[in-house]
Design a protein around this motif. Structure first.
Motif, PDB file in Angstrom:
ATOM      1  N   UNK A  63     -49.029   3.281 -69.304  1.00 61.30           N
ATOM      2  CA  UNK A  63     -47.643   3.696 -69.494  1.00 61.30           C
ATOM      3  C   UNK A  63     -47.297   4.813 -68.518  1.00 61.30           C
ATOM      4  N   UNK A  64     -46.103   4.742 -67.944  1.00 60.19           N
ATOM      5  CA  UNK A  64     -45.659   5.757 -66.985  1.00 60.19           C
ATOM      6  C   UNK A  64     -44.670   6.744 -67.593  1.00 60.19           C
ATOM      7  N   UNK A  65     -44.239   6.486 -68.818  1.00 61.06           N
ATOM      8  CA  UNK A  65     -43.254   7.354 -69.441  1.00 61.06           C
ATOM      9  C   UNK A  65     -43.821   8.765 -69.638  1.00 61.06           C
ATOM     10  N   UNK A  66     -43.102   9.777 -69.171  1.00 63.86           N
ATOM     11  CA  UNK A  66     -43.515  11.166 -69.318  1.00 63.86           C
ATOM     12  C   UNK A  66     -44.554  11.607 -68.308  1.00 63.86           C
ATOM     13  N   UNK A  67     -44.882  10.766 -67.336  1.00 66.17           N
ATOM     14  CA  UNK A  67     -45.872  11.108 -66.314  1.00 66.17           C
ATOM     15  C   UNK A  67     -45.228  11.064 -64.935  1.00 66.17           C
ATOM     16  N   UNK A  68     -45.560  12.038 -64.110  1.00 67.67           N
ATOM     17  CA  UNK A  68     -45.075  12.022 -62.732  1.00 67.67           C
ATOM     18  C   UNK A  68     -45.867  11.024 -61.886  1.00 67.67           C
ATOM     19  N   UNK A  69     -47.137  10.858 -62.238  1.00 66.29           N
ATOM     20  CA  UNK A  69     -47.990   9.972 -61.449  1.00 66.29           C
ATOM     21  C   UNK A  69     -49.174   9.521 -62.296  1.00 66.29           C
ATOM     22  N   UNK A  70     -49.585   8.275 -62.119  1.00 66.02           N
ATOM     23  CA  UNK A  70     -50.755   7.767 -62.819  1.00 66.02           C
ATOM     24  C   UNK A  70     -52.025   8.289 -62.161  1.00 66.02           C
ATOM     25  N   UNK A  71     -53.065   8.396 -62.963  1.00 68.62           N
ATOM     26  CA  UNK A  71     -54.351   8.814 -62.400  1.00 68.62           C
ATOM     27  C   UNK A  71     -54.967   7.658 -61.606  1.00 68.62           C
TER      28      UNK A  71
END
Length: 294
Positions: free
Chosen positions: A279-287
Motif C-alpha cells: 500500500x502506498x497510502x500515507x507513504x512518500x516512497x516504498x521501501x
C-alpha cells in the motif's frame, strides 16, 4: 433462318438440296481473331468470378471464411486460432439443435461473436441471413446453456503435486507455493425495477448496476475457480470469504491478489498466505523490499 416454301421449290429445281441451303443460310465469317477474343473474354470472366467468390468468402461469416484466417478468428471470437475454435465446437456440437435456419456451427459462431463484441440482436440477425431478433435471442441462450453444461466440468482445482510439476520458472524462483491468482470481474446489467435489487447490484467502482464474480487461475494460466454471481455492491473481501475458494486451500499455499483483497486473517485460518502489492497510502516512497515484492 427458315427458307420459304416457294424458295425451297425454286432451288430444288436448280439441283440444290435443302440441307445445303440451310447450311449456307447459317454460315458466318468466323476468323481466328474471333476465337481469340472469345477465349480472352472467358479468361476475364473466370478471373472476375474467382475474385468475387474470394470477396464473398472474406465478407461472409461461414465456416470456410474462418479457416486459415486467425486474425479474423481472434477479432470475432477472442480465441487465438481456428484450431481452438474447431476443438470447442466439436466438443459441444452434439448438444446444439440442428433444426432451424442456422446450422450448428452458425449458432455457435453467433454466440461467440455476441460474447466477444456484444453486437445487438438486430445486427446479428442481418449478418446471419436476416433472422429475427427473437431467433437470435433464443439461439444465444440455448448455446450459452450448452457451453455451461460442457465447459463447467473442466473448471477444477488441481492437485498441489500436479501444480508443482508444471510450475513456470518465474514462479519457481519467486513464489514456488503459489496455487491461485484471484481477481473479480463485473458484468453490466439493466437497472432492476426493484429498489432493493437496484441497490444490491449498483457498483461504486463501475458506476453501474453489475453482477460480480470471483475468478481464480493457476500459475499455468488455466481457470481453476469461478464463484456464483453476486450483486456488484459486494466487496471483493466479502465475496472471497463467502465464495468457497478458501475451502480448497491447504497449509503452505500462497494466493496472489491485488490490494482490494485484504483477507490475510481469513486465509491465515487455513495456514495459508495471501500476497498483495504494498500500500502506498500515507507513504512518500516504498521501501526497496516492498518494491521488489510488489
Amino acid at each position: 433462318m427458315e427458307l420459304s416454301k416457294a424458295a425451297m421449290e425454286e432451288t430444288m429445281d436448280a439441283g440444290v438440296t435443302v440441307e445445303e441451303l440451310n447450311c449456307k443460310a447459317f454460315q458466318t465469317d468466323i476468323t481466328s481473331e474471333y476465337f481469340t477474343e472469345l477465349i480472352q473474354n472467358e479468361e476475364t470472366l473466370k478471373k472476375e468470378n474467382a475474385a468475387l467468390k474470394e470477396q464473398l468468402k472474406q465478407n461472409s461469416l461461414s465456416q470456410d471464411s474462418f479457416e486459415e484466417d486467425n486474425d479474423k478468428v481472434l477479432f470475432y471470437t477472442g480465441l487465438p486460432n481456428w484450431t481452438l475454435v474447431l476443438c470447442i465446437f466439436n466438443f459441444v456440437k452434439d448438444l446444439l439443435q440442428s433444426k432451424g435456419v442456422l446450422s450448428p456451427f452458425q449458432k455457435f459462431l453467433m454466440t461467440m461473436i455476441r460474447l466477444r463484441l456484444n453486437l445487438s440482436r438486430r445486427d446479428l440477425g442481418y449478418r446471419f441471413g436476416g433472422i429475427s431478433d427473437s431467433t437470435v435471442s433464443r439461439t444465444f441462450l440455448h448455446v450459452v446453456d450448452v457451453l455451461y453444461q460442457r465447459l463447467k466440468p473442466l473448471i477444477i482445482w488441481p492437485n498441489r503435486d500436479v501444480l508443482c510439476k508444471t510450475l513456470p520458472m518465474d514462479f519457481h524462483k519467486y513464489c514456488p507455493n503459489c496455487v491461485v491468482i484471484i481477481d473479480c470481474f463485473e458484468i453490466f446489467l439493466d437497472c432492476p425495477l426493484n429498489p432493493l435489487a437496484r441497490a444490491q447490484t449498483f457498483s461504486s467502482y463501475k458506476h453501474h448496476n453489475t453482477v460480480k464474480y470471483l475468478i481464480g487461475i493457476t500459475p499455468q494460466g488455466t481457470v481453476s475457480f469461478i464463484s456464483e454471481g453476486w450483486g456488484g455492491r459486494v466487496s471483493d473481501k466479502h465475496l472471497t470469504e463467502n465464495s468457497g475458494l478458501l475451502d480448497h486451500l491447504t497449509p503452505g499455499d500462497v494466493i496472489l491478489a491485488d490490494r482490494g483483497f485484504d483477507i490475510q486473517e481469513s486465509v491465515g485460518l487455513f495456514c495459508s498466505t495471501i500476497k498483495i502489492p504494498a500500500f502506498t497510502k500515507g507513504k512518500k516512497q516504498l521501501s526497496g523490499i516492498e518494491v521488489t515484492q510488489s
